[in-house]
Design a protein around this motif. Sequence first.
Motif, PDB file in Angstrom:
ATOM      1  N   ARG A   1       0.710  -0.752   0.554  1.00  0.00           N
ATOM      2  CA  ARG A   1       0.313  -0.069   0.189  1.00  0.00           C
ATOM      3  C   ARG A   1       1.046   1.546   0.216  1.00  0.00           C
ATOM      4  N   LEU A   2       1.752   1.307   0.989  1.00  0.00           N
ATOM      5  CA  LEU A   2       2.694   2.737   1.367  1.00  0.00           C
ATOM      6  C   LEU A   2       3.901   3.096  -0.276  1.00  0.00           C
ATOM      7  N   GLU A   3       3.791   1.633  -0.624  1.00  0.00           N
ATOM      8  CA  GLU A   3       5.281   1.562  -1.950  1.00  0.00           C
ATOM      9  C   GLU A   3       4.364   2.055  -2.703  1.00  0.00           C
ATOM     10  N   ARG A   4       2.815   1.726  -3.304  1.00  0.00           N
ATOM     11  CA  ARG A   4       2.227   2.379  -4.582  1.00  0.00           C
ATOM     12  C   ARG A   4       1.844   4.003  -3.708  1.00  0.00           C
ATOM     13  N   LEU A   5       1.729   4.524  -3.066  1.00  0.00           N
ATOM     14  CA  LEU A   5       1.249   5.688  -2.665  1.00  0.00           C
ATOM     15  C   LEU A   5       2.843   6.527  -2.795  1.00  0.00           C
ATOM     16  N   ARG A   6       3.389   5.945  -2.450  1.00  0.00           N
ATOM     17  CA  ARG A   6       4.895   6.577  -2.816  1.00  0.00           C
ATOM     18  C   ARG A   6       5.111   6.600  -3.697  1.00  0.00           C
ATOM     19  N   ASP A   7       4.902   5.466  -5.046  1.00  0.00           N
ATOM     20  CA  ASP A   7       5.317   6.073  -6.190  1.00  0.00           C
ATOM     21  C   ASP A   7       4.229   7.200  -7.138  1.00  0.00           C
TER      22      ASP A   7
ATOM     23  N   PHE B   1      -3.050  13.987  -4.776  1.00  0.00           N
ATOM     24  CA  PHE B   1      -1.618  13.140  -4.183  1.00  0.00           C
ATOM     25  C   PHE B   1      -2.508  13.078  -2.398  1.00  0.00           C
ATOM     26  N   PHE B   2      -3.072  14.206  -2.018  1.00  0.00           N
ATOM     27  CA  PHE B   2      -3.358  14.228  -0.777  1.00  0.00           C
ATOM     28  C   PHE B   2      -4.743  14.005  -0.142  1.00  0.00           C
ATOM     29  N   THR B   3      -6.100  13.977  -1.985  1.00  0.00           N
ATOM     30  CA  THR B   3      -6.641  13.527  -2.151  1.00  0.00           C
ATOM     31  C   THR B   3      -7.038  11.695  -2.000  1.00  0.00           C
ATOM     32  N   GLN B   4      -6.364  11.513  -2.847  1.00  0.00           N
ATOM     33  CA  GLN B   4      -6.461  10.289  -3.010  1.00  0.00           C
ATOM     34  C   GLN B   4      -5.381   9.646  -1.527  1.00  0.00           C
ATOM     35  N   VAL B   5      -4.418  10.311  -1.075  1.00  0.00           N
ATOM     36  CA  VAL B   5      -4.546   9.303   0.890  1.00  0.00           C
ATOM     37  C   VAL B   5      -5.255   9.464   1.346  1.00  0.00           C
ATOM     38  N   VAL B   6      -6.094  10.772   1.283  1.00  0.00           N
ATOM     39  CA  VAL B   6      -6.998  10.456   2.418  1.00  0.00           C
ATOM     40  C   VAL B   6      -8.378   9.039   2.567  1.00  0.00           C
ATOM     41  N   ALA B   7      -8.808   9.255   0.526  1.00  0.00           N
ATOM     42  CA  ALA B   7      -9.875   7.960  -0.278  1.00  0.00           C
ATOM     43  C   ALA B   7      -9.640   6.786   0.281  1.00  0.00           C
TER      44      ALA B   7
ATOM     45  N   ALA C   1       0.659  16.557   9.704  1.00  0.00           N
ATOM     46  CA  ALA C   1      -0.781  16.654  10.528  1.00  0.00           C
ATOM     47  C   ALA C   1      -1.748  16.633   9.940  1.00  0.00           C
ATOM     48  N   LEU C   2      -2.447  17.694   9.226  1.00  0.00           N
ATOM     49  CA  LEU C   2      -3.815  17.614   8.412  1.00  0.00           C
ATOM     50  C   LEU C   2      -4.095  16.284   7.926  1.00  0.00           C
ATOM     51  N   LEU C   3      -2.620  16.374   7.174  1.00  0.00           N
ATOM     52  CA  LEU C   3      -2.538  14.610   6.060  1.00  0.00           C
ATOM     53  C   LEU C   3      -3.249  13.951   6.610  1.00  0.00           C
ATOM     54  N   ILE C   4      -2.388  13.483   8.115  1.00  0.00           N
ATOM     55  CA  ILE C   4      -3.131  12.286   8.877  1.00  0.00           C
ATOM     56  C   ILE C   4      -4.134  12.304   9.227  1.00  0.00           C
ATOM     57  N   GLY C   5      -4.689  13.977   9.734  1.00  0.00           N
ATOM     58  CA  GLY C   5      -6.004  14.091  10.845  1.00  0.00           C
ATOM     59  C   GLY C   5      -7.066  13.736   9.611  1.00  0.00           C
ATOM     60  N   ALA C   6      -7.050  14.488   8.533  1.00  0.00           N
ATOM     61  CA  ALA C   6      -8.110  14.303   7.491  1.00  0.00           C
ATOM     62  C   ALA C   6      -8.257  13.065   7.494  1.00  0.00           C
ATOM     63  N   SER C   7      -6.903  12.110   7.305  1.00  0.00           N
ATOM     64  CA  SER C   7      -7.483  10.505   6.323  1.00  0.00           C
ATOM     65  C   SER C   7      -8.359   9.850   8.075  1.00  0.00           C
TER      66      SER C   7
ATOM     67  N   MET D   1     -15.008  18.595   3.248  1.00  0.00           N
ATOM     68  CA  MET D   1     -14.176  18.241   4.668  1.00  0.00           C
ATOM     69  C   MET D   1     -13.254  18.580   3.683  1.00  0.00           C
ATOM     70  N   LEU D   2     -12.385  17.909   2.596  1.00  0.00           N
ATOM     71  CA  LEU D   2     -11.341  18.823   2.004  1.00  0.00           C
ATOM     72  C   LEU D   2     -10.859  19.802   1.114  1.00  0.00           C
ATOM     73  N   GLY D   3     -12.177  20.656   1.091  1.00  0.00           N
ATOM     74  CA  GLY D   3     -12.687  21.343   0.686  1.00  0.00           C
ATOM     75  C   GLY D   3     -12.153  22.890   1.422  1.00  0.00           C
ATOM     76  N   ILE D   4     -13.004  22.470   2.130  1.00  0.00           N
ATOM     77  CA  ILE D   4     -12.353  23.642   3.191  1.00  0.00           C
ATOM     78  C   ILE D   4     -10.730  23.798   3.873  1.00  0.00           C
ATOM     79  N   LEU D   5     -10.238  22.864   3.564  1.00  0.00           N
ATOM     80  CA  LEU D   5      -9.112  22.464   4.249  1.00  0.00           C
ATOM     81  C   LEU D   5      -7.365  23.100   3.370  1.00  0.00           C
ATOM     82  N   TYR D   6      -8.352  22.341   2.383  1.00  0.00           N
ATOM     83  CA  TYR D   6      -7.878  23.062   0.861  1.00  0.00           C
ATOM     84  C   TYR D   6      -7.398  24.124   0.793  1.00  0.00           C
ATOM     85  N   ASP D   7      -8.720  25.015   1.081  1.00  0.00           N
ATOM     86  CA  ASP D   7      -8.814  26.637   0.986  1.00  0.00           C
ATOM     87  C   ASP D   7      -8.168  26.853   1.845  1.00  0.00           C
TER      88      ASP D   7
END
Lengths: 181, 181
Positions: free
Chosen positions: B60-66, B84-90, B148-154, B170-176
């Motif tokens: 999983r982590l390798e795929r995300l890194r790639d 990328f941020f959106t994919q990790v959270v999804a 921390a925001l990436l971990i928190g959103a996830s 939620m991500l829309g607010i964060l991205y703004d």
Amino acid sequence: MRADARDNRARIMTAADDVFGRAPGASTDDVARLAGVGIATVFRHFPTKIELLEAVLTLRLERLRDRALELAGSDDPGKAFFEFFTQVVAESASKLAIAEALTASGATAGEEVRAVGHGMRAAFDDLLTAAQKAGAVRADAQFAEVYALLIGASRGATAAGLEPDVRDRMLGILYDGLKHS
Amino acid sequence: MRADARDNRARIMTAADDVFGRAPGASTDDVARLAGVGIATVFRHFPTKIELLEAVLTLRLERLRDRALELAGSDDPGKAFFEFFTQVVAESASKLAIAEALTASGATAGEEVRAVGHGMRAAFDDLLTAAQKAGAVRADAQFAEVYALLIGASRGATAAGLEPDVRDRMLGILYDGLKHS
């Protein structure tokens, strides 16, 4: 309940809040020691560890709910909303540790915990609505995503074991997003 | 490894990713059944459940890194960062379930998991830096709080069991918040 029994109960709960908030795997013995009472006294007030954990978690949530209700009367609804959000995130590490200890004990949150959790969410929703009416929080944000951000910021701060200054900068970014669309 | 052994290994890992991603408490039997192989074959490739879980989490982590490395070559660094941020959270719900299954098995993440996790964070940091240089992410955000925001959103998306549209808002607010200070 006699006055000395009430005192003991309060001392046990304060000690349990501290002990389990720092270490979810702590024992009831550790609580008795910190409270300065015998283990038999702890069991007289809380026959099982689960009852003690539920009482402590309920107390935490009640305090947060009461804080939200108190802030609801503020002259500055924007400040009140962000102050409450910050307090929840700052306290989340110890609150989550208690919730985790409860889960590890094989219990799901009981009726009382759920009821006070519901009251806390309702009070937070009122703070959000007031802050939106005052123009301090964007009008298009709905409760569901704002609550998800509160949970996420709490868990993000806890999981990453954030230093207070990183936590403050994380919240600063989040609050900018909540202020303007 | 012979070609049929390689095929079996790949089928077991795909099945394990699916099974443990949905239910952390699932058994190796469930994995064997979905992969269409005998339990002995699973144990030949992965002598313990912990080894299987670690292999799946590493994948999983390798795929995300790639994916992050692939996006690093994008013409639009801002779009790449937010994609990328959106994919990790999804993907977080199933990834966290695997991590949780590993913890429940009494294991902490092994050397390989930690190494690839480190590589993923480094690739995410590169995406952030490029997006900041392009003016798509505020320049004053440091890696620690953005991570921390990436971990928190996830975790927020997972804990609250968010509907996709609430997650997007939620991500829309964060991205703004990440876009302008």
